[in-house]
Structures are given as structure tokens and as C-alpha cells.
Design an enzyme around this catalytic site. Structure first.
Site, mmCIF file in Angstrom:
data_model
loop_
_atom_site.group_PDB
_atom_site.id
_atom_site.type_symbol
_atom_site.label_atom_id
_atom_site.label_comp_id
_atom_site.label_asym_id
_atom_site.label_seq_id
_atom_site.Cartn_x
_atom_site.Cartn_y
_atom_site.Cartn_z
ATOM 1 N N CYS A 176 20.993 -30.408 1.565
ATOM 2 C CA CYS A 176 22.157 -31.241 1.920
ATOM 3 C C CYS A 176 23.345 -31.106 0.965
ATOM 4 C CB CYS A 176 21.733 -32.712 1.991
ATOM 5 S SG CYS A 176 20.518 -33.001 3.286
HETATM 6 N N1 NAD Z 1 15.853 -32.481 4.365
HETATM 7 C C1 NAD Z 1 16.624 -33.506 4.159
HETATM 8 O O1 NAD Z 1 16.498 -34.202 3.148
HETATM 9 C C2 NAD Z 1 17.698 -33.914 5.145
HETATM 10 C C3 NAD Z 1 18.242 -35.194 5.051
HETATM 11 C C4 NAD Z 1 19.201 -35.586 5.968
HETATM 12 C C5 NAD Z 1 19.632 -34.690 6.935
HETATM 13 N N2 NAD Z 1 19.115 -33.432 6.990
HETATM 14 C C6 NAD Z 1 19.607 -32.546 8.054
HETATM 15 O O2 NAD Z 1 18.666 -32.511 9.099
HETATM 16 C C7 NAD Z 1 18.630 -31.208 9.704
HETATM 17 C C8 NAD Z 1 17.232 -30.642 9.641
HETATM 18 O O3 NAD Z 1 16.864 -30.493 8.276
HETATM 19 P P1 NAD Z 1 15.367 -30.335 7.810
HETATM 20 O O4 NAD Z 1 15.379 -30.498 6.340
HETATM 21 O O5 NAD Z 1 14.466 -31.187 8.634
HETATM 22 O O6 NAD Z 1 15.121 -28.800 8.188
HETATM 23 P P2 NAD Z 1 13.714 -28.042 8.293
HETATM 24 O O7 NAD Z 1 13.992 -26.595 8.123
HETATM 25 O O8 NAD Z 1 12.703 -28.722 7.432
HETATM 26 O O9 NAD Z 1 13.269 -28.309 9.798
HETATM 27 C C9 NAD Z 1 13.927 -27.777 10.890
HETATM 28 C C10 NAD Z 1 12.880 -27.315 11.874
HETATM 29 O O10 NAD Z 1 13.551 -26.875 13.050
HETATM 30 C C11 NAD Z 1 12.836 -25.785 13.569
HETATM 31 N N3 NAD Z 1 13.682 -25.044 14.485
HETATM 32 C C12 NAD Z 1 14.716 -24.218 14.208
HETATM 33 N N4 NAD Z 1 15.235 -23.721 15.344
HETATM 34 C C13 NAD Z 1 14.531 -24.246 16.360
HETATM 35 C C14 NAD Z 1 14.589 -24.109 17.767
HETATM 36 N N5 NAD Z 1 15.506 -23.316 18.332
HETATM 37 N N6 NAD Z 1 13.711 -24.779 18.503
HETATM 38 C C15 NAD Z 1 12.774 -25.574 17.934
HETATM 39 N N7 NAD Z 1 12.669 -25.747 16.601
HETATM 40 C C16 NAD Z 1 13.539 -25.092 15.820
HETATM 41 C C17 NAD Z 1 12.425 -25.017 12.328
HETATM 42 O O11 NAD Z 1 11.355 -24.119 12.594
HETATM 43 C C18 NAD Z 1 12.046 -26.139 11.379
HETATM 44 O O12 NAD Z 1 10.681 -26.479 11.454
HETATM 45 C C19 NAD Z 1 19.670 -30.389 8.957
HETATM 46 O O13 NAD Z 1 20.886 -30.456 9.626
HETATM 47 C C20 NAD Z 1 19.798 -31.114 7.630
HETATM 48 O O14 NAD Z 1 21.052 -30.904 7.043
HETATM 49 C C21 NAD Z 1 18.129 -33.034 6.138
#
Ligand code: NAD
Length: 420
Positions: free
Chosen positions: A257
């Protein structure tokens, strides 16, 4: 309901929804994750293994790798990655891909809610036109909203359920439907007037952190020149009961982030002929910190009469913050690479990351033995994991560069430990 993307954000949310009584279908393109979920096997730090197992066993959560049957879902929440490319330009390919796949399954009455962090306008300008290719109209035939996720990995107090959730729709009907949905799962829902406003809330929150971290990092650089202890200054400053908020310096910023999201806003602002100067400056300072760690390491090695190219260095902590296993954008990786460029023999220890074969590195966490601590010339603490015995590290190591003040409570550290 469906959750697309079962990562750090999607899986905890899917669990909360399942616990609230929803039948949850996880759509996750990584087959390993799909299998794990269906076996009730947890892979996210913030979730309790038994909680995940329970909702899978009760039939409230299952996962699959494609969008088959997505038309049967009433609500689809999207939590896929939103990275930046090498030129700090938003890379929305995952959001686009998912939206295109969904448009083929869209039906009347469905709610689609984007939770991925992104610039203001993504839901309306990027997703809405793709979804409307189905012939259905947003806010009339189907509902479209943005509700940013605020999860703080490793935070024991503030979890998905008890952290207030902001919601904005592309129109009033979308807001109403999204609000009604989230209120069944999250304790406090905060409605805002548009999806754009909701998108800006999230990037502002992350920008606030990036800028404040940069400010203390800059203070650390100045204190180094002035010969002052930045940690002492900050500890004293934070005794003020109002008008100040604790932020600490470190080897840089990491995670999915803080280093990335502000640049989503910076990029979008250009469309309005506006330069977000704080964001640019914060990014510059924060990205310079691994270089400063390298410089401080050089100084210590120099005092020891050791050339960096002949030094043995242990980097203690690879994760981007303490007590979690997430290494994405971790400044420790940058520090390792810089020291390797100098020719140093660099090893790492991280109790949460046994092997690391990413980002051009191929390393395994070395056991933190007495022999290792005595053998290396310098230990650089880059992550403050609470399960590391810092007293032992300080006692056995020749020199320690502590970028996190993790050795704060170790008696007699003076003379051996150099702080950032
Ligand atoms: N990790 C954090 O602390 C956090 C906090 C707030 C917001 N976010 C936001 O949330 C969003 C997700 O982050 P995250 O940390 O969970 O990411 P992550 O990489 O842990 O998870 C994302 C998942 O989406 C899957 N994915 C990708 N393309 C796909 C598709 N076409 N179909 C199905 N699945 C698909 C990936 O395989 C992965 O498992 C981002 O925008 C991030 O900025 C993250």
C-alpha cells in the site's frame, strides 16, 4: 455472494461474510490457493486457522478458479492487486480482466463492489463502461460501488469487522444497496456521496502515512548529520498529548500500500494539470532510505577496518513490518541487493520467511545460531519481529546497525549498536 481475489484482503473479508451467514464463493485464479481454501487451509497471517476451517466445513465458503455460475451471485466483491508499473503508472490489468469476465455473467439486480485501492474514477471510468457492455445500466439494472479495504496486517485490535468501512456508489441506488450489504458484515459503514470520493478517501489515508513516514525519515537523516539520536527526540516529542501522532523512521517503506498507492493519486492528478508535490517528495525520501542504510553500514565497516566487499553481513528481518510474513516492496530486499552489489556476503534471517526466491534473489533464512552471530561482521536489523531475542543478538554480534530501534530495551547496547 462472491469474492474475487482471495489474498490478504479478499480472504479475511470472505471469512467475515461467511461468518455473517452468507454463502460465499471465492473466485481466485491461483489454483494452489483455491485448493487450500477448499481444504480449509489458511495462508493469511490475520486469520485464525480454525475459523477458516469452520466456515469451509459448514459449507459457507468454497473457492473456484473461474467465473462459472457468477450470474447466481447477488453481490460480487473484487479484491485483486492494483500494482504500479516500473514508471510508477497504475497497472489496472487485474481490475480490467475481472470486470471483463464479470460483464459476461452480469444480471439484473447484482451489486459489484471494488475494494482494491485505486485512483478516483476507476470504478466509474474503467469498470462501469465494461460492465455496461452487457446491455445493463449501472445504478438502474445493476449496482456498482467502491468500498476501500482498510486491513492493517498483523493488527490484533482492528480487524475487517470492527474497522469502519467507507462506501460510495456510482449513483444513489448503488450506494443504498452497497450500504445495506456491508452493514450485514461490518460494524460501522460510512457512506460517502460517490465512488470517486470513496476512492480518494483510501488513497488519502495511505498518502497521509507515506508523507508522515517520510517526514520522520528526513528527520533521521538530519539527526545523523547533527549527531542527535532521532529516537530519543521522537520519544520525547510523542509525550505531547495532543497535536502530534507517532511515526517512526526505518530502512524505507514496504507493503502493497504505502509505497504504491499515493502514486495512483499522483498519476491521476496529472490529468487535472496538478502536481501532488508532497507525494513525489515523500516517495523520493522513503525510497532513499535503503541507500542511507547502506551508507551507515559502510561507516561501521570502515571503523572496523573492513571493506564492504569483504564483509559478512546478516540482515535480520525480510518482511516489510514486524510479526508478519509479507515481503512485498520490503526495504530489506533493497538493502540486501545494495550490499550484494558492494560484493558483501549477505545472509538473512526471518522467522516468518524460510526461503526467498523472488525479485532476482535466491536465499534461504539462515538459523540464528550463536556461531552465525559471532561469525558475521555486522548485523543489520531491518524488521522488528517480536519473537527475536535482541538481547542475545547484541551480546553475541560484533556490531549491530539497528534501523528499527528494536534493541531499545537491551541493556548496555551502547558501543555495539548503531541506530539509524
Ligand atoms: N494487503 C493489504 O494490507 C491491503 C490493505 C488495504 C487494501 N489493499 C488493496 O487490496 C487489493 C488486494 O490486495 P491484497 O493484498 O489482498 O493482494 P493479494 O495479492 O494478496 O491478493 C490478490 C489475489 O487476487 C488474485 N487474482 C489476481 N487476478 C485475478 C483474477 N483475474 N481473477 C481472480 N483472482 C485474481 C491473486 O491470485 C491473489 O490471490 C489491492 O488493491 C491492495 O492495494 C491491500
Amino acid at each position: 455472494m462472491g469474492v474475487v481475489g482471495l489474498g490478504y484482503v479478499g480472504l479475511p473479508f470472505a471469512l467475515e461474510a461467511a461468518q455473517a451467514g452468507f454463502q460465499v464463493l471465492g473466485i481466485e485464479r491461483n489454483p494452489v490457493r483455491v485448493e487450500k481454501v477448499n481444504r480449509g487451509e489458511n495462508y493469511v497471517d490475520d486469520i485464525r486457522d480454525e475459523d477458516l476451517r469452520a466456515v469451509v466445513e459448514s459449507g459457507h465458503l468454497r473457492a473456484q478458479a473461474d467465473f462459472t455460475g457468477a450470474e447466481e451471485l447477488d453481490v460480487i466483491v473484487i479484491a485483486v492487486p492494483t500494482p504500479l508499473d516500473k514508471n510508477l503508472v497504475p497497472d489496472l490489468r487485474y481490475v480490467r480482466h475481472v470486470t471483463e469476465a464479470l460483464s459476461e455473467h452480469l444480471r439484473k439486480g447484482q451489486l459489484v463492489s471494488l475494494e482494491s485501492t485505486t485512483y478516483p474514477g476507476t470504478t466509474e471510468e474503467v469498470m462501469q463502461p465494461i460492465l455496461e457492455r452487457s446491455g445493463l445500466k449501472a445504478d438502474e439494472d445493476f449496482y456498482l460501488a467502491h468500498s476501500p479495504e482498510r486491513v492493517d496486517p498483523g493488527n490484533k485490535r482492528w480487524k475487517t469487522k470492527n474497522t469502519a468501512k467507507v462506501v460510495g456508489g456510482v449513483g444513489p441506488n448503488s450506494l443504498e444497496v452497497a450500504k445495506a450489504f456491508y452493514e450485514q458484515i461490518i460494524e460501522t459503514v460510512v457512506p460517502v456521496s460517490s465512488a470517486r470520493a470513496a476512492e480518494l478517501v483510501k488513497v488519502y489515508e495511505n498518502t497521509f502515512r507515506a508523507v508522515n513516514i517520510a517526514l520522520v525519515n528526513e528527520l533521521a537523516l538530519l539527526c545523523d548529520r547533527m549527531g542527535l539520536n532521532v529516537w530519543e527526540v521522537l520519544d520525547a516529542a510523542f509525550t505531547k498529548p495532543f497535536g502530534i501522532m507517532p511515526f517512526y523512521p526505518g530502512p524505507g517503506v514496504g507493503g502493497h500500500c504505502i509505497p504504491l498507492d499515493p502514486h495512483y493519486l499522483e498519476w491521476k492528478a496529472r490529468e487535472y494539470n496538478f502536481r501532488t508535490r508532497f507525494i513525489g517528495l515523500a516517495g523520493e525520501i522513503n525510497r532513499s532510505m535503503p541507500h542511507f542504510v547502506r551508507e551507515k553500514a559502510w561507516r561501521i565497516l570502515n571503523e572496523m577496518g573492513k571493506a564492504p566487499s569483504r564483509a559478512k553481513i546478516l540482515v535480520l528481518g525480510l518482511a516489510y513490518k514486524g510479526d508478519i510474513s509479507d515481503w512485498r516492496e520490503s526495504p530489506a530486499i533493497k538493502v540486501i541487493k545494495l550490499l550484494q552489489q558492494d560484493g558483501a556476503d549477505v545472509r538473512y534471517h526471518d522467522p516468518y520467511i524460510p526461503v526467498f526466491r523472488e525479485e532476482g534473489l535466491d536465499l534461504a533464512s539462515v538459523p540464528l545460531t550463536d556461531g552465525l552471530l559471532q561469525e558475521v561482521d555486522l548485523v543489520i536489523i531491518t524488521t522488528a519481529h517480536s519473537n527475536v531475542d535482541y538481547e542475545r543478538v547484541v551480546r553475541l554480534a560484533r556490531r549491530v546497525l539497528d534501523t528499527k530501534n528494536a534493541t531499545k530495551k537491551v541493556p548496555g547496547r551502547e558501543g555495539k549498536v548503531v541506530l539509524l
